[in-house]
Design an enzyme around this catalytic site. Sequence first.
Site, short mmCIF file in Angstrom:
data_model
loop_
_atom_site.label_atom_id
_atom_site.label_comp_id
_atom_site.label_asym_id
_atom_site.label_seq_id
_atom_site.Cartn_x
_atom_site.Cartn_y
_atom_site.Cartn_z
N HIS A 328 50.08 31.67 39.05
CA HIS A 328 49.89 33.12 38.92
C HIS A 328 50.47 33.77 40.17
O HIS A 328 50.12 33.37 41.28
CB HIS A 328 48.38 33.41 38.81
CG HIS A 328 48.07 34.80 38.35
ND1 HIS A 328 48.40 35.92 39.06
CD2 HIS A 328 47.42 35.26 37.23
CE1 HIS A 328 47.97 37.00 38.42
NE2 HIS A 328 47.39 36.63 37.30
N ARG A 348 49.15 45.11 38.68
CA ARG A 348 50.56 45.47 38.44
C ARG A 348 50.71 46.20 37.11
O ARG A 348 51.53 47.10 36.98
CB ARG A 348 51.44 44.21 38.47
CG ARG A 348 51.72 43.72 39.89
CD ARG A 348 52.46 42.39 39.90
NE ARG A 348 51.59 41.31 39.45
CZ ARG A 348 51.94 40.34 38.63
NH1 ARG A 348 53.17 40.28 38.17
NH2 ARG A 348 51.09 39.40 38.27
O1 MEZ Z 1 45.54 35.76 30.92
C1 MEZ Z 1 45.32 35.67 32.13
O2 MEZ Z 1 45.66 34.68 32.78
C2 MEZ Z 1 44.71 36.81 32.84
C3 MEZ Z 1 44.04 37.82 32.00
C4 MEZ Z 1 44.81 36.87 34.16
C5 MEZ Z 1 44.81 38.09 34.97
O3 MEZ Z 1 45.74 38.27 35.74
O4 MEZ Z 1 43.90 38.90 34.88
#
Ligand code: MEZ
Length: 559
Positions: A328, A348
Amino acid sequence: MSYPTDMQASLAKVEASRQNRLHQTFPKLSPEERDHILHRYHPDYISEAFREIRVGPNKGDRAPVELVNILESPPILTLDEDNPHLSQLEADSVCDVLVIGGGGAGASAALLAQENGADVLICTKLRFGDANTMMAQGGIQAADKENDSPAIHYLDVMGGGGFACNPDLVEALVMDAPKVIAWLESLGVMFDKESDGTMRTIHGGGTSRKRMHAARDYTGAEIMRTLRDEVRSRAAEHPSIRVWEFRPVIELLLDEQGHIAGALLKDLDTSRLMVVRARAVVIATGGSGRLHYQGFPTTNHYGATGDGLVLAYRVGARLAFIDTMQYHPTGAAFPEQIVGQLVTEKVRGLGAQICNVDGEQFVYPLETRDVESAAFIRECVERKRGVVTSTGQAGVWLDAPMIDQLKGPGTIARELPAMVRQFHRFGIDLVHEPILVYPTLHYQNGGVAIKPDGGTSIPGLYVAGEAAGGIHGRNRLMGNSLLDICVFGRRAGAAAASWSGFAQAGIPTLAHLDEWKRFRQEAGLSDGSSSPVILPDYTRKISVPLHEEELSMMETGGI
Ligand code: MEZ
């Protein structure tokens, strides 16, 4: 002021450039640029971090070293163990459908299995609800607005996954999505709405329509709360749904025909092994972020150790796309105490941009996660234009304060209360100050290969949620995980109930372990740590010789 003085000059540059940036978003990358950046900077392409699997259905495939290690491991159980209870495999409990895992996929599967007439047992290694579902923040996708359609959602998922996704699984995902939102609402999930009652939806990375439905920035917690309440209230009324906590499965059981016959569990309170006989099993054990691939910190909950992959693999189920993990882009990079924790993509999605040490944008903020992360890594590692904290952690700025300027004062407080609170604990004010972020290990893109009903190549074995593979190809889009746990949890639960209605109850055995032992011997594998892992090991390994002073402190209890 919350940030140390050595970060102030860079922060001032972000603030100084904000007015000019407000209405100037960085252009999106071309397909060629995306491809280039992925191959050069994404951790999935660091070949030394992968190795070939030497045993089992995926023999010859490559996967992250940490994952291959647990897939190839010997079982926890030693078969020569002189245990009369095990040799007769006497049942401690019997059910139609055993659901392994207490997150959103497990709860959805259990609810649908029970509605379809099955007697259901959920077993989970931690508490019911201790799962990645609980920690998902930004939202859940569904094409349920006029300018959108499942077909457009389908194209976004395929594109986001590098056109590698299994088309039948994507079709199931997007077609069920609007139904899932309605189902969750009917159970009590409180989605954010406009004053006229329509759902408030925003963009996520790689979405061509605003279809992210949210409950502020704790969407997963809200969904998990609701599903768990539903299971608990049904369990209070009907004996046909039960929950066992702190009882991880350590091995699946097959009958003489190779059909699922139950599972072997370990009671963490007593260390006693327990046998559950079941005609169908749904694996919903989630991901494997706690394996910390390539040393990355993770957003994942404590139990995310890939147990379901090991269990399914050892009985012969094939894995798909296990050579790809999701990093992420916005894991917290400061302060030290929360490094790697999730900073939701919703920040974002609401308009915040990304800046380097000089306060300049260098990437479109809503590229797909794989590309966005690779761009952050390039900016910090190759271009050396990230901010480096006093502990050596690199990061780039997420300019959250611009959200209120774009969308009106109070937006951050209303839409991101959990984020505001998270940073406030460390003296950082998200409404007025940018935050430092860097990619963090977030999701296992692949898993056990499934069919659209969650079924696998092993009769009676179903898989749902993050443990399943094929839906997202090589990269999942935000909000499609909360969706897939419900879509495939529901489908797997219903299919498992239907299978258990006509399957013969065979005699459970552990014969597959003999075969596993033989495969390992043929591959020349030595004995080492066993798997599944169950709980991550964070004990400090002392690899350097201790000085006399430290040894004496240890003896006197000083260390
Ligand atoms: O689907 C995801 O991983 C999610 C909702 C994460 C996020 O950034 O909030």
